[in-house]
Design a protein around this motif. Sequence first.
Motif, PDB file in Angstrom:
ATOM      1  N   LEU A 315      27.591  43.097  48.787  1.00  0.00           N
ATOM      2  CA  LEU A 315      26.493  44.208  49.098  1.00  0.00           C
ATOM      3  C   LEU A 315      25.863  45.130  48.939  1.00  0.00           C
ATOM      4  N   GLU A 316      24.635  45.687  47.674  1.00  0.00           N
ATOM      5  CA  GLU A 316      24.213  46.956  46.705  1.00  0.00           C
ATOM      6  C   GLU A 316      23.066  47.720  48.213  1.00  0.00           C
ATOM      7  N   VAL A 331      23.938  49.268  53.576  1.00  0.00           N
ATOM      8  CA  VAL A 331      25.773  48.599  54.021  1.00  0.00           C
ATOM      9  C   VAL A 331      25.422  48.404  52.030  1.00  0.00           C
ATOM     10  N   ASP A 332      27.131  49.047  52.203  1.00  0.00           N
ATOM     11  CA  ASP A 332      27.685  48.546  50.536  1.00  0.00           C
ATOM     12  C   ASP A 332      28.408  48.285  50.983  1.00  0.00           C
ATOM     13  N   LEU A 333      29.293  46.962  49.984  1.00  0.00           N
ATOM     14  CA  LEU A 333      30.793  46.262  50.563  1.00  0.00           C
ATOM     15  C   LEU A 333      30.706  45.249  49.468  1.00  0.00           C
ATOM     16  N   THR A 334      32.381  45.285  48.996  1.00  0.00           N
ATOM     17  CA  THR A 334      32.310  43.963  48.457  1.00  0.00           C
ATOM     18  C   THR A 334      33.329  43.534  48.734  1.00  0.00           C
ATOM     19  N   TYR A 365      15.289  42.267  54.436  1.00  0.00           N
ATOM     20  CA  TYR A 365      16.515  42.776  54.625  1.00  0.00           C
ATOM     21  C   TYR A 365      15.775  43.697  52.939  1.00  0.00           C
ATOM     22  N   SER A 366      16.363  45.193  52.984  1.00  0.00           N
ATOM     23  CA  SER A 366      15.702  46.189  51.290  1.00  0.00           C
ATOM     24  C   SER A 366      17.398  45.092  50.639  1.00  0.00           C
ATOM     25  N   GLY A 367      17.442  45.956  49.718  1.00  0.00           N
ATOM     26  CA  GLY A 367      18.516  45.918  48.755  1.00  0.00           C
ATOM     27  C   GLY A 367      19.480  44.752  48.066  1.00  0.00           C
TER      28      GLY A 367
END
Length: 496
Positions: A315-316, A331-334, A365-367
């Motif tokens: 997620l970026e 939210v940033d998630l790997t 959502y955006s991103g």
Amino acid sequence: MSLINISGLTFSYEGSSENVFENVNIQLDTDWKLGLVGRNGRGKTTLMKLLNGELSGSGSISSTVEFEYFPYTADDPEMFTIDVIREIAADAEDWEIYREMSLLKMDSDTDYRQFCTLSGGERVKALLVGLFLRRNSFLLIDEPTNHLDSGGRRILGEYLSRKKGFIVISHDRKFLDVCTDHILSINRCGLEIQKGNYSDWQRNKDMRDSFEISRNEKLKKDIKRLETAAKRAANWSERAEKSKIGFDPSKVEKNIGRRPYEAAKAKKLMSRSAAISERRDKAVAEKEQLLRNVEKSAELKIGTLDFHSERLIQLENVSFGYGEKIVCRNVDLTVLKGERIAVKGGNGSGKSSILKLICGENIKYSGNIIKNGQLKISYVPQHTDHLRGSLKEYAESLGIDISLLLAILRKLDFSREHFEQNIEKYSAGQKKKVLIAGSLCEKAHLYIWDEPLNYIDIISRIQIENMILSGRPSMIFVEHDEVFCEKIAEKTIELN
């Protein structure tokens, strides 16, 4: 101080072949902060409802206090919260209400908001304020933590620790440690009270179970040895008995005293055989009293699939919300193969929504969300309202093997009688177990579980913890049980 006396209580549900309780005799002190524990389906909520008069069985329940049951339903949820509390506790002064609200760290604007606009956790707190302010009331509190995040659970636990006079059902180990001073456990063979919190009870139970298991193994060996010795002594006695009859000692034996000697020898061997048999019978009787309340928890397994890439999800700068309201921002998630990630945050912070977003539900959502189309996800939702029909129908809807589903449920303490019932008749914890068992039947690259432990008993929680630690699946989960998170999570993301 007053007492609750339960005498000769027997109860079973209509159509059931088994009693939930049989001839229960127990005495409870109304000053106790009592935690009620036991496996799902053992009758914890049933006991609460029997105390509250919602169900009736044979025997008697007597007390000088009035019982109040939680969950409690507000008569008019459109009313202001302060008025809902006033209606529940008509004799309470406003300063008492605000004192209790302050102890529960409720927001200052909660009092003049409509009750129906409060979050689930705020409703729990408001209703408990009203119930605790009722005069001469003894609270029966059934699973109050299920709508609370970990912070809310700590606050509620500290609040209850200041009170006296309640029974609380919970499977949250830390919560029970904070707020209880006695534990009432519904075991396989009856009810048992111990002084202390949950950890004290578990420590004592582990020691007793360990002793009984060890003693049982020793008795098995003793019984086998005594059976062999008794058989050998009986054979010797039989041969000695035969040797004293069937001949004339004056003709075949010069020693005419042999016959009395053989008789004495036979009598001695018979007595020895009887003594050995008596010792064996005592060992068997003692063995039968052991392990009656030792909970059996079979090993669970999870069959994961291996993914061709180390990265499963990314997620970026993801943001999302509902209508004009942004719930979660940037939210940033790997998620890497083999990782176990806990998603934390307060009520309403978007934890469940981000799991649904990863699963592919239609949320704006955006991103960027980067997910390989071949990635197979097994999802356990937070709620069980959609469960209907038989276990066979449920298995068919998922495309899983019904035999495997039933085998897993047996390990999670389902009886064969449950298999004949529709899922609607199950307890809340049993329904959650159906969802988890269904997920374990699905071989997947990534397991996404949303509050999987709601309503699930402590022993099953430990089974699930051990399964995850040994199977090491890739997992993202939301869970407010702090003990579970401490054991399972390798990484945590916090949503504010």
